[in-house]
Design a protein around this motif. Structure first.
Motif, PDB file in Angstrom:
ATOM      1  N   PRO A   1      15.614  -1.862  -3.851  1.00  0.00           N
ATOM      2  CA  PRO A   1      14.715  -2.483  -4.825  1.00  0.00           C
ATOM      3  C   PRO A   1      15.527  -3.076  -5.975  1.00  0.00           C
ATOM      4  O   PRO A   1      16.437  -2.429  -6.505  1.00  0.00           O
ATOM      5  N   VAL A   2      15.206  -4.284  -6.345  1.00  0.00           N
ATOM      6  CA  VAL A   2      15.920  -4.949  -7.435  1.00  0.00           C
ATOM      7  C   VAL A   2      14.902  -5.565  -8.393  1.00  0.00           C
ATOM      8  O   VAL A   2      13.737  -5.760  -8.058  1.00  0.00           O
ATOM      9  N   GLY A   3      15.348  -5.872  -9.597  1.00  0.00           N
ATOM     10  CA  GLY A   3      14.505  -6.574 -10.567  1.00  0.00           C
ATOM     11  C   GLY A   3      13.681  -5.691 -11.471  1.00  0.00           C
ATOM     12  O   GLY A   3      13.157  -6.157 -12.479  1.00  0.00           O
ATOM     13  N   GLY A   4      13.541  -4.398 -11.128  1.00  0.00           N
ATOM     14  CA  GLY A   4      12.879  -3.463 -12.020  1.00  0.00           C
ATOM     15  C   GLY A   4      11.403  -3.716 -12.260  1.00  0.00           C
ATOM     16  O   GLY A   4      10.838  -3.236 -13.243  1.00  0.00           O
ATOM     17  N   HIS A   5      10.729  -4.446 -11.389  1.00  0.00           N
ATOM     18  CA  HIS A   5       9.299  -4.712 -11.584  1.00  0.00           C
ATOM     19  C   HIS A   5       8.564  -4.523 -10.265  1.00  0.00           C
ATOM     20  O   HIS A   5       9.047  -4.944  -9.209  1.00  0.00           O
ATOM     21  N   VAL A   6       7.373  -3.908 -10.352  1.00  0.00           N
ATOM     22  CA  VAL A   6       6.525  -3.699  -9.189  1.00  0.00           C
ATOM     23  C   VAL A   6       5.149  -4.286  -9.494  1.00  0.00           C
ATOM     24  O   VAL A   6       4.548  -3.985 -10.527  1.00  0.00           O
ATOM     25  N   LEU A   7       4.663  -5.122  -8.578  1.00  0.00           N
ATOM     26  CA  LEU A   7       3.357  -5.737  -8.738  1.00  0.00           C
ATOM     27  C   LEU A   7       2.338  -5.003  -7.881  1.00  0.00           C
ATOM     28  O   LEU A   7       2.485  -4.926  -6.657  1.00  0.00           O
ATOM     29  N   GLU A   8       1.322  -4.436  -8.537  1.00  0.00           N
ATOM     30  CA  GLU A   8       0.178  -3.865  -7.827  1.00  0.00           C
ATOM     31  C   GLU A   8      -0.951  -4.875  -7.944  1.00  0.00           C
ATOM     32  O   GLU A   8      -1.530  -5.047  -9.012  1.00  0.00           O
ATOM     33  N   THR A   9      -1.264  -5.524  -6.842  1.00  0.00           N
ATOM     34  CA  THR A   9      -2.184  -6.662  -6.890  1.00  0.00           C
ATOM     35  C   THR A   9      -3.646  -6.270  -7.047  1.00  0.00           C
ATOM     36  O   THR A   9      -4.481  -7.105  -7.392  1.00  0.00           O
ATOM     37  N   GLY A  10      -3.967  -5.013  -6.774  1.00  0.00           N
ATOM     38  CA  GLY A  10      -5.370  -4.605  -6.759  1.00  0.00           C
ATOM     39  C   GLY A  10      -6.039  -4.856  -5.419  1.00  0.00           C
ATOM     40  O   GLY A  10      -7.186  -4.455  -5.204  1.00  0.00           O
ATOM     41  N   GLN A  11      -5.319  -5.514  -4.514  1.00  0.00           N
ATOM     42  CA  GLN A  11      -5.828  -5.700  -3.166  1.00  0.00           C
ATOM     43  C   GLN A  11      -5.237  -4.624  -2.261  1.00  0.00           C
ATOM     44  O   GLN A  11      -4.450  -3.788  -2.700  1.00  0.00           O
ATOM     45  N   ALA A  12      -5.618  -4.646  -1.007  1.00  0.00           N
ATOM     46  CA  ALA A  12      -5.182  -3.573  -0.113  1.00  0.00           C
ATOM     47  C   ALA A  12      -5.252  -4.048   1.333  1.00  0.00           C
ATOM     48  O   ALA A  12      -5.776  -5.126   1.647  1.00  0.00           O
ATOM     49  N   PHE A  13      -4.737  -3.195   2.208  1.00  0.00           N
ATOM     50  CA  PHE A  13      -4.802  -3.422   3.647  1.00  0.00           C
ATOM     51  C   PHE A  13      -5.679  -2.322   4.242  1.00  0.00           C
ATOM     52  O   PHE A  13      -5.578  -1.155   3.860  1.00  0.00           O
ATOM     53  N   TYR A  14      -6.543  -2.723   5.171  1.00  0.00           N
ATOM     54  CA  TYR A  14      -7.564  -1.828   5.713  1.00  0.00           C
ATOM     55  C   TYR A  14      -7.518  -1.804   7.236  1.00  0.00           C
ATOM     56  O   TYR A  14      -7.150  -2.798   7.874  1.00  0.00           O
ATOM     57  N   ILE A  15      -7.924  -0.672   7.796  1.00  0.00           N
ATOM     58  CA  ILE A  15      -8.291  -0.622   9.201  1.00  0.00           C
ATOM     59  C   ILE A  15      -9.762  -1.017   9.269  1.00  0.00           C
ATOM     60  O   ILE A  15     -10.589  -0.474   8.542  1.00  0.00           O
ATOM     61  N   VAL A  16     -10.085  -1.981  10.136  1.00  0.00           N
ATOM     62  CA  VAL A  16     -11.471  -2.425  10.259  1.00  0.00           C
ATOM     63  C   VAL A  16     -11.910  -2.301  11.711  1.00  0.00           C
ATOM     64  O   VAL A  16     -11.101  -2.402  12.637  1.00  0.00           O
ATOM     65  N   TRP A  17     -13.211  -2.064  11.910  1.00  0.00           N
ATOM     66  CA  TRP A  17     -13.789  -2.010  13.253  1.00  0.00           C
ATOM     67  C   TRP A  17     -15.244  -2.460  13.170  1.00  0.00           C
ATOM     68  O   TRP A  17     -15.898  -2.286  12.139  1.00  0.00           O
ATOM     69  N   PRO A  18     -15.772  -3.078  14.237  1.00  0.00           N
ATOM     70  CA  PRO A  18     -17.104  -3.695  14.171  1.00  0.00           C
ATOM     71  C   PRO A  18     -18.219  -2.682  13.939  1.00  0.00           C
ATOM     72  O   PRO A  18     -18.212  -1.585  14.498  1.00  0.00           O
ATOM     73  N   ARG A  19     -19.189  -3.082  13.156  1.00  0.00           N
ATOM     74  CA  ARG A  19     -20.397  -2.279  12.971  1.00  0.00           C
ATOM     75  C   ARG A  19     -21.321  -2.372  14.175  1.00  0.00           C
ATOM     76  O   ARG A  19     -22.203  -1.528  14.359  1.00  0.00           O
ATOM     77  N   SER A  20     -21.129  -3.398  15.008  1.00  0.00           N
ATOM     78  CA  SER A  20     -22.070  -3.669  16.089  1.00  0.00           C
ATOM     79  C   SER A  20     -21.936  -2.719  17.268  1.00  0.00           C
ATOM     80  O   SER A  20     -22.800  -2.693  18.142  1.00  0.00           O
ATOM     81  N   ARG A  21     -20.846  -1.945  17.324  1.00  0.00           N
ATOM     82  CA  ARG A  21     -20.695  -1.017  18.446  1.00  0.00           C
ATOM     83  C   ARG A  21     -19.891   0.195  17.989  1.00  0.00           C
ATOM     84  O   ARG A  21     -19.072   0.120  17.079  1.00  0.00           O
ATOM     85  N   GLU A  22     -20.137   1.300  18.666  1.00  0.00           N
ATOM     86  CA  GLU A  22     -19.430   2.535  18.354  1.00  0.00           C
ATOM     87  C   GLU A  22     -18.029   2.505  18.964  1.00  0.00           C
ATOM     88  O   GLU A  22     -17.826   1.985  20.060  1.00  0.00           O
ATOM     89  N   LEU A  23     -17.067   3.068  18.247  1.00  0.00           N
ATOM     90  CA  LEU A  23     -15.741   3.236  18.820  1.00  0.00           C
ATOM     91  C   LEU A  23     -15.791   4.316  19.887  1.00  0.00           C
ATOM     92  O   LEU A  23     -16.473   5.336  19.722  1.00  0.00           O
ATOM     93  N   ASN A  24     -15.070   4.111  20.979  1.00  0.00           N
ATOM     94  CA  ASN A  24     -14.973   5.208  21.937  1.00  0.00           C
ATOM     95  C   ASN A  24     -14.040   6.272  21.380  1.00  0.00           C
ATOM     96  O   ASN A  24     -13.399   6.093  20.332  1.00  0.00           O
ATOM     97  N   ALA A  25     -13.933   7.389  22.074  1.00  0.00           N
ATOM     98  CA  ALA A  25     -13.188   8.534  21.546  1.00  0.00           C
ATOM     99  C   ALA A  25     -11.724   8.193  21.322  1.00  0.00           C
ATOM    100  O   ALA A  25     -11.111   8.603  20.318  1.00  0.00           O
ATOM    101  N   HIS A  26     -11.124   7.410  22.233  1.00  0.00           N
ATOM    102  CA  HIS A  26      -9.704   7.083  22.100  1.00  0.00           C
ATOM    103  C   HIS A  26      -9.463   6.143  20.932  1.00  0.00           C
ATOM    104  O   HIS A  26      -8.498   6.318  20.176  1.00  0.00           O
ATOM    105  N   ALA A  27     -10.318   5.124  20.766  1.00  0.00           N
ATOM    106  CA  ALA A  27     -10.158   4.208  19.645  1.00  0.00           C
ATOM    107  C   ALA A  27     -10.356   4.935  18.318  1.00  0.00           C
ATOM    108  O   ALA A  27      -9.653   4.666  17.339  1.00  0.00           O
ATOM    109  N   ALA A  28     -11.299   5.857  18.272  1.00  0.00           N
ATOM    110  CA  ALA A  28     -11.523   6.635  17.049  1.00  0.00           C
ATOM    111  C   ALA A  28     -10.302   7.485  16.711  1.00  0.00           C
ATOM    112  O   ALA A  28      -9.923   7.621  15.540  1.00  0.00           O
TER     113      ALA A  28
END
Length: 310
Positions: free
Chosen positions: A264-291
């Motif tokens: 790490p260089v520069g001594g500054h860290v930017l926290e954008t307020g955004q994020a990365f998510y795991i997403v899955w459709p609401r239209s169907r249930e995940l099977n046991a393996h996907a869950a």
């Protein structure tokens, strides 16, 4: 449903009727169902009594559907076919061991691949398929159960369930060889005097150097961008080769930073307020393996967050 049970107390009679009407022969229906001919005749007779109408004309050694029977047989056949298809889908879903995860090339290469040995150890019964794309795939259209998405607010994806994988945190990174050759840039202003490597995303919007410097209170203008690469994996490979300094998304570069491969260089860290998510459709249930894969990914994300503050 109670009225249906009073009208047709036995679903078995519908199965028998469907086979008898399809064959128009009680004996062949009995052979298909593993019953006696007398049992088929008894079930059909009981159904006729429940409905109060004859469903078959009985002639010598043969039967044929009445007009009422033909209409009823069409409805029963369609209903049983739908039930059978649904049951087969549920059974196949329960047996399916292949789980597809849609993600960017950077996530697949820098986050997922180093963890595959642990995934195989923790979930030996699951075959993970990683599908990369420069665009965000429609999970419903592509029949993909899981994806990694970056964004500011999960309400932007109303068709998907979301669970936090990692916050978007960005610092500047260089290789140890670069720092040894050019000195350690300790402030953002110091960085502006060094060779910077730029990520030029073809589709997804990503933080760039002017945005990162602005978050540190530094006005940055450059006459030339120098080295510009449109693939983040190649950006980091260029950093490791000592070609310059790049922005490091901590959920992707954290392992290399902790191992000392990146500094790490520069001594500054930017926290954008955004994020990365795991997403899955609401239209169907995940099977046991996907869950299980989803839960494993989220546990790994939690492990990373705990490592970053320790």
């Amino acid at each position: 449903m109670n009225s249906f049970r009073r009208l047709l107390p036995s679903a078995t009679s519908l199965v028998v009727f469907e086979a008898a009407g399809r064959h128009e022969n009680f004996t062949r229906a009995a052979e298909e169902l593993g019953m006696s001919q007398a049992a088929v005749s008894y079930a059909v007779r009981g159904l006729e009594e429940q409905l109060g109408a004859p469903l078959f004309h009985r002639v010598h050694r043969a039967v044929e559907l009445t007009d009422v029977g033909e209409r009823f047989h069409a409805d029963v056949s369609a209903g049983l076919a739908r039930i059978q298809k649904s049951a087969e889908d549920i059974r196949a879903k329960g047996r399916e061991v292949n789980v597809t995860l849609a993600a960017s090339t950077a996530f697949a290469s820098m986050w997922m691949l180093p963890r595959l040995p642990r995934l195989r150890q923790d979930l030996p019964e699951v075959d993970l398929r990683i599908q990369t794309s420069v665009r965000e795939l429609d999970l419903e259209e592509e029949s993909i159960p899981l994806a990694v998405r970056g964004g500011g607010d999960p309400v932007d994806w109303p068709r998907y369930h979301t669970a936090l994988l990692a916050p978007e945190v960005i610092n500047a990174v260089a290789s140890p060889a670069f720092v040894e050759a050019h000195g350690m840039p300790r402030t953002p202003a110091d960085l502006a005097r060094h060779r910077l490597i730029w990520l030029e995303e073809p589709v997804r919007k990503a933080c760039d150097w002017p945005e990162w410097f602005a978050s540190a209170g530094v006005s940055y203008t450059s006459q030339s961008k120098g080295l510009v690469i449109n693939d983040y994996v190649l950006v980091i490979q260029a950093v490791l080769a000592g070609e310059g300094i790049a922005l490091g998304w901590q959920h992707l570069t954290g392992r290399q930073t902790r191992s000392g491969a990146l500094v790490p260089v520069g001594g500054h860290v930017l926290e954008t307020g955004q994020a990365f998510y795991i997403v899955w459709p609401r239209s169907r249930e995940l099977n046991a393996h996907a869950a299980r894969v989803r839960d494993w990914l989220l546990a790994e994300g939690q492990r990373d967050r705990e490592a970053s503050v320790s």
